[in-house]
Scaffold this motif. Structure first.
Motif, PDB file in Angstrom:
ATOM      1  N   ARG A  91       0.840  -1.200   0.000  1.00 47.85           N
ATOM      2  CA  ARG A  91       0.000   0.000   0.000  1.00 47.85           C
ATOM      3  C   ARG A  91       0.872   1.245   0.000  1.00 47.85           C
ATOM      4  O   ARG A  91       0.591   2.230  -0.703  1.00 47.85           O
ATOM      5  N   ALA A  92       1.941   1.218   0.806  1.00 51.82           N
ATOM      6  CA  ALA A  92       2.845   2.368   0.871  1.00 51.82           C
ATOM      7  C   ALA A  92       3.503   2.627  -0.477  1.00 51.82           C
ATOM      8  O   ALA A  92       3.722   3.785  -0.858  1.00 51.82           O
ATOM      9  N   LEU A  93       3.813   1.566  -1.215  1.00 52.93           N
ATOM     10  CA  LEU A  93       4.436   1.723  -2.534  1.00 52.93           C
ATOM     11  C   LEU A  93       3.548   2.558  -3.453  1.00 52.93           C
ATOM     12  O   LEU A  93       4.020   3.446  -4.170  1.00 52.93           O
ATOM     13  N   TYR A  94       2.252   2.309  -3.421  1.00 58.30           N
ATOM     14  CA  TYR A  94       1.301   3.068  -4.245  1.00 58.30           C
ATOM     15  C   TYR A  94       1.097   4.477  -3.686  1.00 58.30           C
ATOM     16  O   TYR A  94       1.155   5.467  -4.429  1.00 58.30           O
ATOM     17  N   LEU A  95       0.842   4.565  -2.388  1.00 59.18           N
ATOM     18  CA  LEU A  95       0.493   5.852  -1.779  1.00 59.18           C
ATOM     19  C   LEU A  95       1.627   6.860  -1.817  1.00 59.18           C
ATOM     20  O   LEU A  95       1.393   8.075  -1.834  1.00 59.18           O
ATOM     21  N   LEU A  96       2.871   6.385  -1.848  1.00 60.16           N
ATOM     22  CA  LEU A  96       4.010   7.293  -1.819  1.00 60.16           C
ATOM     23  C   LEU A  96       4.603   7.557  -3.197  1.00 60.16           C
ATOM     24  O   LEU A  96       5.437   8.456  -3.347  1.00 60.16           O
ATOM     25  N   ASN A  97       4.197   6.773  -4.203  1.00 60.37           N
ATOM     26  CA  ASN A  97       4.796   6.952  -5.530  1.00 60.37           C
ATOM     27  C   ASN A  97       3.800   7.334  -6.621  1.00 60.37           C
ATOM     28  O   ASN A  97       4.217   7.780  -7.689  1.00 60.37           O
ATOM     29  N   ALA A  98       2.511   7.181  -6.357  1.00 63.50           N
ATOM     30  CA  ALA A  98       1.526   7.637  -7.352  1.00 63.50           C
ATOM     31  C   ALA A  98       1.295   9.144  -7.239  1.00 63.50           C
ATOM     32  O   ALA A  98       1.285   9.848  -8.255  1.00 63.50           O
ATOM     33  N   PRO A  99       1.107   9.713  -6.027  1.00 66.36           N
ATOM     34  CA  PRO A  99       0.943  11.168  -5.909  1.00 66.36           C
ATOM     35  C   PRO A  99       2.289  11.891  -5.816  1.00 66.36           C
ATOM     36  O   PRO A  99       3.341  11.256  -5.833  1.00 66.36           O
ATOM     37  N   SER A 100       2.227  13.183  -5.685  1.00 60.74           N
ATOM     38  CA  SER A 100       3.376  14.088  -5.483  1.00 60.74           C
ATOM     39  C   SER A 100       4.223  14.219  -6.748  1.00 60.74           C
ATOM     40  O   SER A 100       4.327  13.290  -7.552  1.00 60.74           O
ATOM     41  N   TYR A 101       4.831  15.390  -6.879  1.00 59.00           N
ATOM     42  CA  TYR A 101       5.543  15.728  -8.115  1.00 59.00           C
ATOM     43  C   TYR A 101       6.890  16.385  -7.802  1.00 59.00           C
ATOM     44  O   TYR A 101       6.997  17.187  -6.876  1.00 59.00           O
ATOM     45  N   ASN A 102       7.889  16.021  -8.584  1.00 60.36           N
ATOM     46  CA  ASN A 102       9.230  16.584  -8.426  1.00 60.36           C
ATOM     47  C   ASN A 102       9.291  17.911  -9.189  1.00 60.36           C
ATOM     48  O   ASN A 102       9.519  17.932 -10.394  1.00 60.36           O
ATOM     49  N   ILE A 103       9.068  18.991  -8.478  1.00 59.11           N
ATOM     50  CA  ILE A 103       9.018  20.310  -9.117  1.00 59.11           C
ATOM     51  C   ILE A 103      10.379  21.007  -9.079  1.00 59.11           C
ATOM     52  O   ILE A 103      10.897  21.443 -10.102  1.00 59.11           O
ATOM     53  N   GLY A 104      10.963  21.090  -7.886  1.00 59.95           N
ATOM     54  CA  GLY A 104      12.170  21.897  -7.713  1.00 59.95           C
ATOM     55  C   GLY A 104      13.369  21.451  -8.511  1.00 59.95           C
ATOM     56  O   GLY A 104      14.077  22.273  -9.097  1.00 59.95           O
ATOM     57  N   THR A 105      13.615  20.132  -8.571  1.00 57.41           N
ATOM     58  CA  THR A 105      14.817  19.654  -9.256  1.00 57.41           C
ATOM     59  C   THR A 105      14.526  19.082 -10.639  1.00 57.41           C
ATOM     60  O   THR A 105      15.435  18.600 -11.305  1.00 57.41           O
ATOM     61  N   PHE A 106      13.263  19.136 -11.089  1.00 57.50           N
ATOM     62  CA  PHE A 106      12.962  18.627 -12.425  1.00 57.50           C
ATOM     63  C   PHE A 106      12.225  19.658 -13.268  1.00 57.50           C
ATOM     64  O   PHE A 106      12.716  20.099 -14.302  1.00 57.50           O
ATOM     65  N   VAL A 107      11.040  20.081 -12.832  1.00 56.30           N
ATOM     66  CA  VAL A 107      10.229  21.001 -13.641  1.00 56.30           C
ATOM     67  C   VAL A 107      10.865  22.380 -13.725  1.00 56.30           C
ATOM     68  O   VAL A 107      10.916  22.993 -14.799  1.00 56.30           O
TER      69      VAL A 107
END
Length: 299
Positions: A91-107
């Motif tokens: 469950r943690a694998l899904y909940l921690l890797n499906a949401p959230s976005y790498n903005i500062g070091t990527f976008v």
């Protein structure tokens, strides 16, 4: 374009270096645990504070902030629903890797290179809506759902307030609302910590990187990636039709198709996720997001 390709190549080189050093025995995969603690408690808060040194809450861009928050909430809800009854680490694998976005070091680097300077504010607004989840909110919810604790507002807020990145975000938001700034030396020193964040995050990915997706978690890895980018593409299509300036719509699409933030590696380690599966998700997301990002920037 040349500078952008050089920077992209440099980040990929650090990932490769971490992987090669692990293969040579210089580092062990377990060393990623120490790096995760350094990132969560030192370099990520420094990067947040320095990147938001000019942050101001602009009412006209509240739609960008709302879109970021809504995307995280929806992905958390879907992830919790599809993993109901599964073991805690899964469950943690899904909940921690499906949401959230790498903005500062990527976008952010891509926006700086391809879009007008005033679009940096739109990126900051998206990150303002994303940061509560990226910096502890998703982890607090995940820990409550997978740790057998009763899920209450008090328990979630308690875990969030014990997260150094989230506390940093609260300070930033409060200063922005009040129109205040910390002394410039504070931002300068924070920037010294923050400059190491991208390097350590890429190095940690290299330590966790495995060319093969673990057989026992292959289906979950692919489902997380499909969930993340399937939602990202659908949400991007909706955002593209909103009555907003073209640059703001590009920022929204770039952000919604960004890779998993590096801090999720640290939170996954805390929740006992399979390190091979986590490394595989990040290994897949980086080239996928890079392809989408270059396509959107060149539109």
């Amino acid at each position: 374009m040349d500078a952008l390709l050089i920077k992209t190549g440099g980040l990929l080189l650090i990932v490769a270096l971490g992987y090669l050093l692990k293969r040579r025995g210089v580092f062990q995969q377990g060393d990623a645990r120490l790096l995760s603690r350094i990132i969560v408690n030192l370099t990520l808060p420094g990067a947040l504070l320095s990147s938001f040194s000019e942050f101001r809450l602009v009412p006209s861009l509240l739609a960008v902030l709302a879109a970021a928050a809504a995307a995280n909430v929806l992905l958390l809800a879907v992830s919790a629903l599809v993993t109901r009854g599964r073991p805690g680490p899964v469950r943690a694998l899904y909940l921690l890797n499906a949401p959230s976005y790498n903005i500062g070091t990527f976008v952010l680097p891509f926006v700086q290179s391809f879009l007008p300077p005033d679009m940096l504010l739109a990126v900051s607004m998206f990150d303002a809506g994303n940061s509560p989840f990226n910096c502890g909110g998703a982890y607090a919810l995940t820990a409550a759902l997978t740790g057998g604790e009763r899920l209450t507002l008090r328990s979630v807020l308690g875990r969030m307030l014990r997260s150094v990145p989230f506390d940093t975000f609260l300070v930033i938001l409060l200063l922005g609302l009040l129109g205040l700034r910390l002394p410039q030396p504070v931002y300068t020193v924070a920037g010294m910590f923050g400059q190491a964040n991208a390097f350590l995050a890429m190095l940690m990915i290299g330590l966790l990187l495995e060319p093969r997706i673990p057989q026992e978690s292959r289906s979950d890895v692919l489902r997380v990636v499909l969930l993340r980018y399937g939602f990202g593409l659908a949400a991007s299509a909706v955002c593209w039709m909103l009555p907003l300036p073209a640059g703001v719509r590009q920022v929204l699409v770039l952000s919604l198709l960004a890779p998993v933030p590096s801090v999720s590696l640290a939170y996954c380690e805390r929740c006992g996720c399979d390190s091979g599966a986590v490394g595989a998700i990040h290994s897949l997301c980086i080239p996928i997001s890079l392809a989408f990002t270059l396509l959107v920037c060149l539109m």
